[in-house]
Motif scaffolding. Structure first.
Motif, PDB file in Angstrom:
ATOM      1  N   TYR A  92       0.834  -1.204   0.000  1.00 49.04           N
ATOM      2  CA  TYR A  92       0.000   0.000   0.000  1.00 49.04           C
ATOM      3  C   TYR A  92       0.868   1.251   0.000  1.00 49.04           C
ATOM      4  CZ  TYR A  92      -4.061   2.904   1.339  1.00 49.04           C
ATOM      5  OH  TYR A  92      -5.069   3.836   1.376  1.00 49.04           O
ATOM      6  N   TRP A 101       1.007   6.913  -6.606  1.00 54.67           N
ATOM      7  CA  TRP A 101       0.164   7.511  -5.581  1.00 54.67           C
ATOM      8  C   TRP A 101      -0.593   8.719  -6.079  1.00 54.67           C
ATOM      9  CZ3 TRP A 101      -2.446   7.582  -1.263  1.00 54.67           C
ATOM     10  CH2 TRP A 101      -2.306   6.485  -0.414  1.00 54.67           C
ATOM     11  N   TRP A 104      -4.233   8.460  -6.807  1.00 52.77           N
ATOM     12  CA  TRP A 104      -5.204   8.380  -5.721  1.00 52.77           C
ATOM     13  C   TRP A 104      -5.543   9.742  -5.159  1.00 52.77           C
ATOM     14  CZ3 TRP A 104      -7.432   4.507  -7.038  1.00 52.77           C
ATOM     15  CH2 TRP A 104      -6.787   3.333  -7.400  1.00 52.77           C
ATOM     16  N   ILE A 105      -4.541  10.570  -5.078  1.00 54.49           N
ATOM     17  CA  ILE A 105      -4.823  11.932  -4.622  1.00 54.49           C
ATOM     18  C   ILE A 105      -5.732  12.630  -5.616  1.00 54.49           C
ATOM     19  CG2 ILE A 105      -3.788  14.176  -4.127  1.00 54.49           C
ATOM     20  CD1 ILE A 105      -1.429  12.761  -2.947  1.00 54.49           C
ATOM     21  N   TRP A 108      -9.176  11.241  -5.005  1.00 52.79           N
ATOM     22  CA  TRP A 108      -9.871  11.835  -3.861  1.00 52.79           C
ATOM     23  C   TRP A 108     -10.511  13.140  -4.287  1.00 52.79           C
ATOM     24  CZ3 TRP A 108      -5.062  11.378  -0.161  1.00 52.79           C
ATOM     25  CH2 TRP A 108      -4.915  10.052   0.249  1.00 52.79           C
ATOM     26  N   ASP A 125     -11.895   1.527  -0.303  1.00 52.46           N
ATOM     27  CA  ASP A 125     -11.367   1.715   1.048  1.00 52.46           C
ATOM     28  C   ASP A 125     -11.851   0.619   1.985  1.00 52.46           C
ATOM     29  OD1 ASP A 125      -9.847   3.536   2.806  1.00 52.46           O
ATOM     30  OD2 ASP A 125     -11.770   3.647   3.863  1.00 52.46           O
ATOM     31  N   LEU A 178      -4.505   2.690   7.777  1.00 57.69           N
ATOM     32  CA  LEU A 178      -4.660   3.215   6.424  1.00 57.69           C
ATOM     33  C   LEU A 178      -4.608   4.733   6.414  1.00 57.69           C
ATOM     34  CD1 LEU A 178      -7.363   0.813   4.953  1.00 57.69           C
ATOM     35  CD2 LEU A 178      -4.926   0.906   4.407  1.00 57.69           C
ATOM     36  N   ASP A 182      -2.067   6.966   4.217  1.00 52.60           N
ATOM     37  CA  ASP A 182      -2.511   8.009   3.298  1.00 52.60           C
ATOM     38  C   ASP A 182      -1.814   9.320   3.609  1.00 52.60           C
ATOM     39  OD1 ASP A 182      -4.205   6.237   2.077  1.00 52.60           O
ATOM     40  OD2 ASP A 182      -6.025   6.949   3.064  1.00 52.60           O
ATOM     41  N   ALA A 185       1.784   9.397   2.643  1.00 52.01           N
ATOM     42  CA  ALA A 185       1.942   9.504   1.191  1.00 52.01           C
ATOM     43  C   ALA A 185       1.878  10.965   0.757  1.00 52.01           C
ATOM     44  CB  ALA A 185       0.861   8.698   0.479  1.00 52.01           C
TER      45      ALA A 185
ATOM     46  N   GLY B 183      -4.483  12.061   6.934  1.00 54.25           N
ATOM     47  CA  GLY B 183      -5.071  10.777   6.574  1.00 54.25           C
ATOM     48  C   GLY B 183      -6.452  10.584   7.172  1.00 54.25           C
ATOM     49  N   VAL B 186      -9.101  12.446   5.269  1.00 59.42           N
ATOM     50  CA  VAL B 186      -9.532  11.729   4.068  1.00 59.42           C
ATOM     51  C   VAL B 186     -10.534  10.640   4.445  1.00 59.42           C
ATOM     52  CG1 VAL B 186      -8.791  10.240   2.184  1.00 59.42           C
ATOM     53  CG2 VAL B 186      -7.389  12.198   2.834  1.00 59.42           C
ATOM     54  N   GLN B 187     -10.229   9.910   5.498  1.00 59.12           N
ATOM     55  CA  GLN B 187     -11.156   8.877   5.960  1.00 59.12           C
ATOM     56  C   GLN B 187     -12.525   9.469   6.279  1.00 59.12           C
ATOM     57  OE1 GLN B 187     -10.971   5.570   6.281  1.00 59.12           O
ATOM     58  NE2 GLN B 187      -8.916   5.513   5.414  1.00 59.12           N
TER      59      GLN B 187
END
Lengths: 213, 213
Positions: A92, A101, A104-105, A108, A125, A178, A182, A185, B183, B186-187
Motif C-alpha cells: 500500500y 500515488w 489516488w490523490i 480523492w 477503502d 490506512l 494516506d 503519502a 489521513g 480523508v477517511q
DNA sequence: GGTTTTACTGAATCGCTGTTCAGTTAGCTT
DNA sequence: AAGCTAACTGAACAGCGATTCAGTAAAACC
C-alpha cells in the motif's frame, strides 16, 4: 488495422487512461490523449465508454481493483499473519515511485464532488480495511498480536466499553493504519526532502507495532 | 457602482474564490462564477489576477495563510504547552464540517502537476510543522512531555543514533502528527459512517500521547 | 475644475475538446 | 461467398469559458 473484442479494447483503454492520469493528471486529461496513446481515434474511446466522465470513473475502479488483487494475494500467503500484514502494508505504501500515488490523490479530489467516484473510493477503502482487519484478527487468534493498546483506545472513546467486538476493534485499527499511510503519502509528495522512503517505512512499522503490541 | 482599492478587491475576490472552491470544487470552478458571487464582471477578476491559474494559486495561499494565522494565535497563548498543542491540533482537524477540508484535498490534487501550487503547499506544510515543532520543544523543556518513544523510533531508523538533535526529532514528530491528521481527514470524507468526529478526536489524542508520553 | 490615473464593464473572440454521425471494413456466421 | 454484426474512423459540430480590448467613469491628484 487490427480489431479487438470490446472487452479487450476496454481493458486497453482503461490501462491507457490510468497511465495518462498518472503522468499528467486528471486536470489535463483529454480523451484524445488516451486515444493517441493507443493509436486510436478519440471516437472509439467514446464509443466504448459513452462519456469521458464514465471513462474516468471506470479507470479509477480499474486501478483500484488491480491494487486490491495484488494485496489479496499477499494476504493469502502461508506466511505468519504478522508478516502478511507487513507485506500488505508495504504494498500500500508509496515505497518506490510516488507516481502511482498521484492517481489516488487525484481520485480523492475527483470524488469530492462526483458521487460515482466517491462511492468507488468508499468501496475500495472498505475492501482494504477488510483485508487488513482479517489479517489482524488472524494474528490475534494465533496470538502473534496483542491488542492491549487498541482496547484501551476504544474503551476511552464515546462508544463505551460494552458492545465492541474484536472484529470492530480490528476494523478501527485498520482504519487508523490506512489513514496514517494516506497521510504519509501526502507528506512524501509535498515534502520529499523531509521524509525519506526509509524513515517513512520505519515509522509505519513503529505505528503498526504500537497498535498491535 | 462602488469602486474599491485594488488590494481590497483582491481580498474579496480571493475570499469568493475560496468559497467557490469549497462549495463546488476546483474541477468546475469558473471565473464567471467567482465574479457572479460578488456581482462583478469576469473581466475584473482577470484584470486583477491576469489568469485563472494565478487566481487559483493565490486563493490557496490565501486560505492557507488564514488558517495559519489562527493557528499561530492558538500557539501563542499563556496556556501550558500540552494544552496549546491540543488546541492547534484541534484547529487543524476536520472537527465540525468537512467542508473546509475539501479545499485542501483539491489543493493537493492541483499541486501534483502545478509547481506553483505545489511549492505553496510545501511552504504551508513547513509552517505548520514549525508551529507544532516549537510547541513540542517548549513542552519538552518544561518537562510536560517526555520523548522516550520518538527517540527510540529515530534511533531505529537508517539515520543512525548520532546527529539527531531535539529539534529534528520534534520536526519528525510534527510530521507524523500532521500526516495522521491528513489521513484521518480523508477517511472522514470517504467513510464518514466508519469514523465519527468524536472517535477521530480520541484517536488523535491517543496518537499524540503515544508520541509524547 | 480640469486632468490623470485606475477600477471596471460588455461584447466579441478564439481555442479547445467532448461528442455526434454517417460511413467503412474486419471478422464471424451460415 | 454472401451477409451481418460490431469495431472503428474522420470530419464536422457545438458549446463552453478564459481572455482580449476598446471604451466608461469613478476617484485621486494638482
Amino acid at each position: 488495422m487490427s480489431r479487438k473484442s470490446a472487452s479487450v479494447r476496454r481493458e486497453e483503454i482503461l490501462a491507457a487512461t490510468v497511465e495518462e492520469i498518472e503522468s499528467t493528471g486528471l486536470r489535463t486529461l483529454r480523451v484524445a490523449d488516451v486515444a493517441a496513446r493507443l493509436g486510436l481515434s478519440p471516437s472509439l474511446v467514446i464509443y466504448h465508454f459513452v462519456t469521458k466522465e464514465a471513462l474516468v470513473a471506470a479507470a479509477f475502479a480499474h486501478a483500484g481493483e488491480n491494487d486490491l488483487y495484488r494485496a489479496r494475494r499477499l494476504a493469502a500467503t502461508r506466511k505468519p499473519a504478522a508478516q502478511r500484514l507487513r507485506d500488505v502494508v508495504q504494498w500500500y505504501m508509496p515505497t518506490g515511485s510516488t507516481r502511482s500515488w498521484k492517481i489516488w490523490i487525484d481520485g480523492w479530489s475527483a470524488g469530492l464532488f462526483d458521487d460515482g467516484v466517491k462511492s468507488t473510493f468508499s468501496i475500495l477503502d472498505r475492501e482494504w480495511k477488510t483485508i487488513l482487519s482479517e489479517l489482524i484478527v488472524a494474528g490475534l487468534e494465533v496470538q502473534e498480536f496483542r491488542f492491549s493498546h487498541a482496547r484501551e483506545v476504544t474503551e476511552a472513546s464515546a462508544n463505551g466499553p460494552t458492545g465492541t467486538t474484536v472484529s470492530e476493534m480490528a476494523d478501527d485499527c485498520a482504519t487508523r493504519i490506512l489513514a496514517y499511510l494516506d497521510g504519509l503519502a501526502v507528506q512524501l509528495i509535498f515534502n520529499p526532502e523531509s521524509v525519506s522512503p526509509e524513515t517513512l517505512s520505519s515509522w509505519v512499522d513503529a505505528f503498526v507495532a504500537r497498535e498491535l503490541e
